[in-house]
Design a protein around this motif. Structure first.
Motif, short mmCIF file in Angstrom:
data_model
loop_
_atom_site.label_atom_id
_atom_site.label_comp_id
_atom_site.label_asym_id
_atom_site.label_seq_id
_atom_site.Cartn_x
_atom_site.Cartn_y
_atom_site.Cartn_z
N LEU A 236 0.84 -1.28 -0.18
CA LEU A 236 0.05 0.12 -0.07
C LEU A 236 0.72 1.34 -0.03
O LEU A 236 0.51 2.30 -0.56
CB LEU A 236 -1.06 0.08 1.30
N PHE A 237 2.06 1.24 0.90
CA PHE A 237 2.60 2.46 0.73
C PHE A 237 3.71 2.54 -0.25
O PHE A 237 4.80 3.20 0.09
CB PHE A 237 3.43 2.77 2.13
N GLN A 238 3.67 1.69 -1.26
CA GLN A 238 4.83 1.73 -2.18
C GLN A 238 4.47 2.74 -3.40
O GLN A 238 3.12 3.04 -3.56
CB GLN A 238 4.89 0.57 -3.01
N PRO A 239 5.31 3.62 -4.02
CA PRO A 239 4.77 4.52 -4.98
C PRO A 239 4.10 3.79 -6.06
O PRO A 239 4.26 2.89 -6.58
CB PRO A 239 6.17 5.19 -5.65
N PHE A 240 3.34 4.65 -6.73
CA PHE A 240 2.47 4.19 -8.04
C PHE A 240 1.66 2.82 -7.67
O PHE A 240 1.37 2.11 -8.56
CB PHE A 240 3.33 3.84 -9.21
N THR A 241 1.37 2.76 -6.45
CA THR A 241 0.47 1.51 -6.00
C THR A 241 -0.96 1.77 -6.10
O THR A 241 -1.32 2.59 -5.15
CB THR A 241 1.12 1.08 -4.63
N ARG A 242 -1.76 0.94 -6.84
CA ARG A 242 -3.15 1.31 -6.71
C ARG A 242 -3.79 0.07 -6.42
O ARG A 242 -3.47 -1.05 -6.70
CB ARG A 242 -3.64 1.66 -8.02
N SER A 243 -5.15 -0.19 -5.82
CA SER A 243 -5.69 -1.23 -5.33
C SER A 243 -6.22 -1.81 -6.36
O SER A 243 -6.68 -3.04 -6.49
CB SER A 243 -6.78 -0.96 -4.12
N GLY A 252 -10.60 8.14 -9.36
CA GLY A 252 -9.22 7.12 -9.83
C GLY A 252 -8.22 7.74 -9.00
O GLY A 252 -8.63 8.87 -7.97
N THR A 253 -7.26 7.19 -8.85
CA THR A 253 -6.05 7.43 -8.24
C THR A 253 -4.60 7.09 -8.95
O THR A 253 -4.79 6.14 -9.57
CB THR A 253 -5.97 6.87 -6.88
N VAL A 254 -3.48 8.01 -8.74
CA VAL A 254 -2.25 7.67 -9.54
C VAL A 254 -1.37 6.70 -8.34
O VAL A 254 -0.24 6.28 -8.79
CB VAL A 254 -1.47 8.83 -9.77
N GLY A 255 -1.92 6.53 -7.13
CA GLY A 255 -1.14 5.66 -6.26
C GLY A 255 -0.11 6.43 -5.50
O GLY A 255 1.09 5.88 -5.32
N LEU A 256 0.12 7.45 -5.40
CA LEU A 256 1.19 8.53 -4.89
C LEU A 256 1.12 8.89 -3.47
O LEU A 256 1.99 8.88 -2.73
CB LEU A 256 1.52 9.56 -5.60
N GLY A 257 -0.47 9.15 -3.24
CA GLY A 257 -0.87 9.64 -2.05
C GLY A 257 -0.04 9.00 -0.62
O GLY A 257 0.49 9.75 0.40
N LEU A 258 -0.34 7.69 -0.36
CA LEU A 258 0.20 7.12 0.62
C LEU A 258 1.67 6.96 0.79
O LEU A 258 2.15 7.02 1.74
CB LEU A 258 -0.73 5.67 0.62
N GLU A 266 7.53 9.36 8.41
CA GLU A 266 8.82 8.72 8.60
C GLU A 266 9.90 10.13 9.07
O GLU A 266 10.77 9.96 9.74
CB GLU A 266 9.34 7.77 7.69
N GLY A 267 9.77 11.03 8.04
CA GLY A 267 10.75 12.35 7.85
C GLY A 267 10.56 13.03 9.31
O GLY A 267 11.57 13.47 9.73
N HIS A 268 9.60 12.82 9.98
CA HIS A 268 9.28 13.44 11.12
C HIS A 268 9.77 12.43 12.31
O HIS A 268 9.70 12.84 13.87
CB HIS A 268 8.02 13.77 11.55
N GLY A 269 10.21 11.46 12.02
CA GLY A 269 10.39 10.50 13.11
C GLY A 269 9.30 9.53 13.58
O GLY A 269 9.35 8.87 14.36
N GLY A 270 8.07 9.54 12.72
CA GLY A 270 7.03 9.01 13.24
C GLY A 270 6.59 7.62 12.62
O GLY A 270 7.34 7.29 11.65
N ARG A 271 5.55 7.00 12.56
CA ARG A 271 5.00 5.81 12.03
C ARG A 271 3.59 5.90 11.43
O ARG A 271 2.83 6.77 12.02
CB ARG A 271 5.04 4.80 13.26
N ILE A 272 3.43 5.05 10.54
CA ILE A 272 1.93 4.89 9.85
C ILE A 272 1.63 3.71 9.56
O ILE A 272 2.67 3.07 9.00
CB ILE A 272 1.99 5.93 8.56
N GLN A 273 0.54 3.26 9.84
CA GLN A 273 0.06 1.82 9.74
C GLN A 273 -1.41 1.78 9.24
O GLN A 273 -1.92 2.78 9.62
CB GLN A 273 0.47 0.97 10.74
N VAL A 274 -1.83 0.76 8.76
CA VAL A 274 -2.95 0.42 8.63
C VAL A 274 -3.72 -0.62 8.89
O VAL A 274 -2.97 -1.73 8.90
CB VAL A 274 -3.32 0.56 6.86
N GLU A 287 1.32 8.15 14.13
CA GLU A 287 2.12 8.43 15.48
C GLU A 287 3.11 9.50 14.95
O GLU A 287 4.04 9.11 14.37
CB GLU A 287 2.52 7.19 16.34
N LEU A 288 2.94 10.55 15.79
CA LEU A 288 4.20 11.58 15.52
C LEU A 288 4.80 12.03 17.05
O LEU A 288 3.91 11.96 17.94
CB LEU A 288 3.60 12.90 14.99
#
Length: 296
Positions: A236-243, A252-258, A266-274, A287-288
């Motif tokens: 899900l969190f890879q570039p240009f990944t669409r479901s 539609g979506t180009v698969g960049l947002g996530l 992660e640049g803030h030192g945080g974490r994201i999950q689904v 989490e930030l």
């Protein structure tokens, strides 16, 4: 008997003598052949390495050109899109009472489409910066709950157009966190607009802001959409990944947002999950850290 044995030994020695003499010669030739083969393979390896280095340099140059082009195009598209969206909102406010249902629907389509394109432009700009290694965070004290309220208000019209309700639960009294306000808002907007996109009419999107573990704050966005399989979540969190599935209204979506969300978090030192399962909606949790790296 002794003479017979001695004679047999002499005969055997005579026969083996030429073979013994040939062994050093054969071994020398085999060694020489082996060294020649090793030299040939080393030459081929060196040639392949030079070709690979050249191809990598050309690829890097091509990627840099692509990033520059994406940046220029995105910058050139951003301004006219803002003008289109602004005039659409102005028309909606000024003449909404004098429009029939069809005209109002057309105006809403213009506004929604310009908003969708603006998100794509922002993602393209972010991707160009990320791939060039230029993720720059301007940290400042940010009220995460206030930022969430503003983002919910921004997406309210989009949600209303799809018949989706947004519920915000923000914990009171949270300390300000040292975050990049604009990029944190970009993460929120991506998560919230995705949740609306994949929600069915009559559905609900829940946005939460609360304290996490000590020194952390947690943002969550949950929808009641179709959910995702384990295989979809893994990429899900890879570039240009669409479901492979459009939004409930055909978006539609180009698969960049996530991918951009993950990089910013992660640049803030945080974490994201689904957390999601087919037919059970999806909940994204971010989490930030409250403090920046220099303060930690």
């Amino acid at each position: 008997m002794a003479r017979a044995i001695a004679g047999l030994d002499a005969a055997l020695a005579a026969r083996l003598s030429p073979l013994s003499a040939a062994r050093p010669v054969a071994a020398g030739r085999a060694t020489e052949a082996l060294f020649e083969e090793m030299s040939r393979l080393n030459n081929e390896l060196s040639t392949a390495q030079r070709a690979l280095a050249k191809a990598n340099a050309e690829l890097a140059a091509s990627n840099e050109q692509k990033n520059r082009l994406m940046g220029m195009l995105a910058h050139d598209l951003r301004s006219p899109l803002q003008v289109i969206a602004g005039f659409a909102e102005l028309l909606e406010d000024r003449v909404a009472g004098r429009l029939d249902a069809t005209e109002r629907s057309c105006l809403e389509r213009i506004r929604e489409s310009s908003l969708f394109m603006r998100h794509l432009v922002e993602d393209a700009l972010s991707l160009a910066s990320l791939e060039a290694g230029r993720l720059r965070l301007t940290r400042q004290p940010v009220d995460l709950a206030l930022l969430a309220r503003r983002n919910v208000a921004m997406n309210a019209v989009l949600a209303e157009g799809k018949g989706v309700a947004i519920a915000l639960e923000a914990e009171e009294g949270l300390p300000q966190a040292m975050l990049d306000s604009g990029k944190t808002e970009q993460v929120m907007n991506n998560l919230l607009s995705n949740a609306i996109k994949f929600s069915h009419r009559g559905g609900r999107v829940r946005v939460g802001v609360a304290a996490g573990a000590e020194g952390w704050q947690r943002l969550s966005v949950a929808d009641e959409g179709r959910g995702m399989s384990e295989a979809e979540r893994a990429r899900l969190f890879q570039p240009f990944t669409r479901s492979g599935t459009l939004g409930t209204a055909g978006e539609g979506t180009v698969g960049l947002g996530l991918y951009i969300c993950r990089t910013i978090v992660e640049g803030h030192g945080g974490r994201i999950q689904v957390d999601s399962a087919p037919g059970a909606g999806a909940t994204f949790t971010v989490e930030l850290p409250v403090r920046g790296p220099a303060e930690a």
